[in-house]
Design an enzyme around this catalytic site. Structure first.
Site, PDB file in Angstrom:
ATOM      1  CB  SER A 176      -0.936   0.005   1.211  1.00  0.00           C
ATOM      2  OG  SER A 176      -1.913  -0.997   1.104  1.00  0.00           O
ATOM      3  CG  HIS A 223      -4.012   2.473   6.029  1.00  0.00           C
ATOM      4  ND1 HIS A 223      -3.846   2.378   4.671  1.00  0.00           N
ATOM      5  CD2 HIS A 223      -4.109   1.206   6.494  1.00  0.00           C
ATOM      6  CE1 HIS A 223      -3.840   1.109   4.319  1.00  0.00           C
ATOM      7  NE2 HIS A 223      -3.999   0.370   5.408  1.00  0.00           N
TER       8      HIS A 223
END
Length: 213
Positions: free
Chosen positions: A88, A140
């Site tokens: 990610s 995140h």
């Protein structure tokens, strides 16, 4: 199964939150730009979805997802500079900045120190209001790729503290994972001009003059 993440970068005046501003070049620029990211989603996933809809549809016409009906479509590669399998942080950095980096690095080149500027920052510098909205925590890797610069995506405290120096107008998400190691993060944001709230009505009533949200 990997948890689905949706991150939306709203590069413009946010509806219901911010007053629209007049601009002599308003007819030449889009009023709103939305950059939506389905974490882990690629062309194969959209094709499979369309094939499934075709299979269950009683209509003989080919079924297309709404997003595949746009007048212009483009693609972006999200591979990692260090691995055949991206993560990610590397893919988020590629989507946010156009640069490839190593897995675990976030907002920096593969040398782990050189920061790269995100499209969100470039549009903000061009006079647009910017909001980052996500279904996960704001620190995140995917949402953080649009504002943070760290050598490890798991540096949640450091990522969260980089929020306080930003001039982006709005952040919305599932809190901050960095709070687990530093409960003073929200106080730091408030001290730097942010309004921090979980109250829906307070969010709807928020105005630009109230500060960053």
């Amino acid at each position: 199964m990997k948890k689905f993440t949706l991150t939306i970068i709203c590069i413009a005046s946010l509806m219901m939150l911010f007053n629209s501003c007049s601009n002599s070049n308003s007819q030449k620029k889009p009023k709103y730009i939305f950059y939506m990211i389905g974490d882990g989603m690629g062309l194969a996933h959209t094709q499979l979805a369309e094939n499934y809809l075709d299979a269950v549809s009683l209509d003989t016409a080919t079924t297309h997802l709404e997003m595949m009906k746009f007048p212009v479509l483009g693609t972006a590669t999200t591979y990692s500079a260090s691995s055949y399998v991206t993560c990610s942080s590397a893919s988020g950095t590629a989507l946010a900045t156009g640069y490839k980096t190593n897995n675990s690095l976030l907002g920096v080149l593969a040398d782990s120190v050189t920061p790269v500027t995100s499209i969100a920052q470039k549009y903000h510098d061009d006079g647009y209001n910017v909001g980052i909205i996500t279904s996960v925590t704001l620190d995140h890797a995917t949402p953080a790729a649009f504002y943070a610069h760290v050598k490890d995506r798991n540096m949640y405290k450091e990522i969260s503290y980089q929020l306080k120096d930003l001039d982006f107008e709005y952040f919305g998400g599932a809190g901050l994972r960095g709070l687990k190691s530093d409960i003073g993060l929200y106080d730091s944001l408030r001290a730097n001009g942010f309004v921090v709230t979980c109250d829906k009505q307070a969010i709807l009533d928020h105005k630009m003059s109230d500060g960053k949200l």
